[in-house]
Design a protein around this motif. Structure first.
Motif: not given
Length: 159
Positions: A17-24, A47-51
């Motif tokens: 299973t693939w999960f999308t995790v978003r941290l704001g 992993v994508r991060a801004q900044p």
């Protein structure tokens, strides 16, 4: 933080299973992670991060997403009288014996997972319902009590 399943692939009785995790974060920073759970292991595919994250923050990323990801991928337990205990308002966790009996069962779960070729730490995490950090502590206690072999063989100094 939010975690949701992206997709799942089943083969026989196994599933990946693939999960999308978003941290704001309050300052507008955001981290998006694509995590894969399958075969007794968890890996991060993207992993994508801004900044952008510093190396120290990247090293801590697993700790940040561990508990929410575990809750999202753990199957919902079937309530049965005497087998589950509520842990605050978070989730039900299997009742796990303390002391020597608990350490013996941890060692059994650990060795069973090793024989099956799956991640023994993840197997103990699923059995106990604890986080990775707490599970590693429990495994270490089982080692110290002699239920598991020492992690590293000690070398004797040559005489």
């Amino acid at each position: 933080m939010s975690v949701w399943p992206a997709w799942e692939v089943r083969e026989d009785e196994r599933a990946t299973t693939w999960f999308t995790v978003r941290l704001g974060f309050g300052d507008g920073a955001r981290i998006d992670v694509l995590a894969v759970v399958g075969g007794g292991a968890v890996s991060l595919e993207e992993v994508r991060a801004q900044p952008p994250l510093s190396l120290d923050d990247l090293a801590e990323l697993a700790d940040w997403i561990e508990e929410p990801l575990f809750r999202a991928c753990a199957p919902e337990p079937e309530p049965a009288a005497g087998h589950l205990a509520s842990v605050g308002s978070r989730r039900a966790r299997p009742i796990w014996p303390r002391g020597i009996e608990g350490q013996r069962r941890i060692a059994q779960e650990y060795r069973s997972a090793q024989r099956q070729g799956t991640d023994p730490v993840l197997a103990v995490m699923c059995a106990t319902g604890h986080s990775r950090r707490k599970t590693l502590r429990l495994i270490s206690q089982a080692r110290d009590s002699g239920f598991l072999t020492p992690r590293h063989a000690r070398r004797r100094a040559a005489s």
